[in-house]
Design a protein around this motif. Structure first.
Motif, mmCIF file in Angstrom:
data_model
loop_
_atom_site.group_PDB
_atom_site.id
_atom_site.type_symbol
_atom_site.label_atom_id
_atom_site.label_comp_id
_atom_site.label_asym_id
_atom_site.label_seq_id
_atom_site.Cartn_x
_atom_site.Cartn_y
_atom_site.Cartn_z
ATOM 1 N N PHE A 90 -2.852 6.601 -15.818
ATOM 2 C CA PHE A 90 -3.375 5.404 -15.173
ATOM 3 C C PHE A 90 -4.346 4.701 -16.111
ATOM 4 C CE2 PHE A 90 -3.239 8.179 -11.116
ATOM 5 C CZ PHE A 90 -1.867 8.097 -11.088
ATOM 6 N N CYS A 93 -3.828 11.603 -13.665
ATOM 7 C CA CYS A 93 -4.505 10.321 -13.898
ATOM 8 C C CYS A 93 -4.484 9.873 -15.351
ATOM 9 C CB CYS A 93 -5.953 10.408 -13.445
ATOM 10 S SG CYS A 93 -6.127 10.494 -11.670
ATOM 11 N N ASP A 130 -15.792 8.365 -12.646
ATOM 12 C CA ASP A 130 -15.885 8.614 -11.213
ATOM 13 C C ASP A 130 -15.586 10.059 -10.873
ATOM 14 O OD1 ASP A 130 -16.479 5.977 -10.855
ATOM 15 O OD2 ASP A 130 -14.537 5.413 -10.045
ATOM 16 N N LYS A 168 0.839 -1.196 0.000
ATOM 17 C CA LYS A 168 0.000 0.000 0.000
ATOM 18 C C LYS A 168 0.873 1.244 0.000
ATOM 19 C CE LYS A 168 -3.752 -2.290 2.161
ATOM 20 N NZ LYS A 168 -5.050 -2.123 2.623
ATOM 21 N N ASP A 214 -1.456 -1.985 -9.440
ATOM 22 C CA ASP A 214 -2.298 -2.013 -8.246
ATOM 23 C C ASP A 214 -3.444 -1.011 -8.342
ATOM 24 O OD1 ASP A 214 -0.662 -3.920 -7.172
ATOM 25 O OD2 ASP A 214 0.406 -2.550 -5.832
ATOM 26 N N SER A 215 -4.476 -1.242 -7.545
ATOM 27 C CA SER A 215 -5.630 -0.344 -7.500
ATOM 28 C C SER A 215 -5.233 1.014 -6.943
ATOM 29 C CB SER A 215 -6.723 -0.914 -6.591
ATOM 30 O OG SER A 215 -7.110 -2.166 -7.008
ATOM 31 N N LEU A 216 -5.964 2.013 -7.383
ATOM 32 C CA LEU A 216 -5.740 3.366 -6.893
ATOM 33 C C LEU A 216 -7.053 3.934 -6.366
ATOM 34 C CD1 LEU A 216 -3.632 4.747 -9.860
ATOM 35 C CD2 LEU A 216 -2.786 4.077 -7.622
ATOM 36 N N HIS A 217 -6.982 4.618 -5.271
ATOM 37 C CA HIS A 217 -8.138 5.323 -4.720
ATOM 38 C C HIS A 217 -7.737 6.781 -4.622
ATOM 39 C CE1 HIS A 217 -10.149 1.589 -3.669
ATOM 40 N NE2 HIS A 217 -8.937 1.162 -3.362
ATOM 41 N N ASN A 262 -6.051 1.885 -15.041
ATOM 42 C CA ASN A 262 -7.005 1.134 -14.235
ATOM 43 C C ASN A 262 -7.926 2.036 -13.416
ATOM 44 O OD1 ASN A 262 -4.950 2.036 -12.638
ATOM 45 N ND2 ASN A 262 -4.830 0.207 -11.359
ATOM 46 N N ILE A 263 -8.290 3.194 -13.975
ATOM 47 C CA ILE A 263 -9.185 4.107 -13.268
ATOM 48 C C ILE A 263 -10.405 4.366 -14.137
ATOM 49 C CG2 ILE A 263 -8.061 6.186 -14.144
ATOM 50 C CD1 ILE A 263 -8.575 7.444 -11.408
ATOM 51 N N ARG A 264 -11.551 4.411 -13.477
ATOM 52 C CA ARG A 264 -12.787 4.724 -14.195
ATOM 53 C C ARG A 264 -12.942 6.239 -14.192
ATOM 54 N NH1 ARG A 264 -17.109 1.365 -11.068
ATOM 55 N NH2 ARG A 264 -16.116 2.618 -9.475
#
Length: 72
Positions: free
Chosen positions: A63, A60, A70, A2, A40-43, A65-67
């Motif tokens: 990246f 972003c 959102d 993380k 890895d996932s991103l928040h 792997n980001i929608r």
């Protein structure tokens, strides 16, 4: 693993939007983050201030792997 990144907005102009230099800085920052986190996932959490949202959106772009819906 993380990671926690705390990022300040890029340089901005009189209209409170990031300028060209800020966009370039955020693009480079996004590339650096991708190298660190890989797939890895991103928040993401951002202030609603225009310069902060612009900075987040520009970083972003690197990246995959980001929608984007959102934060659109």
């Amino acid at each position: 693993m993380k990671y926690l990144f705390i990022i300040r907005h890029g340089p901005y102009g009189w209209d409170h939007r990031i300028n060209d230099a800020g966009k370039e800085q955020m693009k480079l920052l996004g590339k650096s983050i991708v190298k660190i986190v890989g797939g890895d996932s991103l928040h993401l959490i951002s202030s609603p201030a225009p310069r902060a949202l612009d900075s987040m959106k520009n970083s972003c772009r690197e990246f995959t792997n980001i929608r984007r819906s959102d934060w659109a």
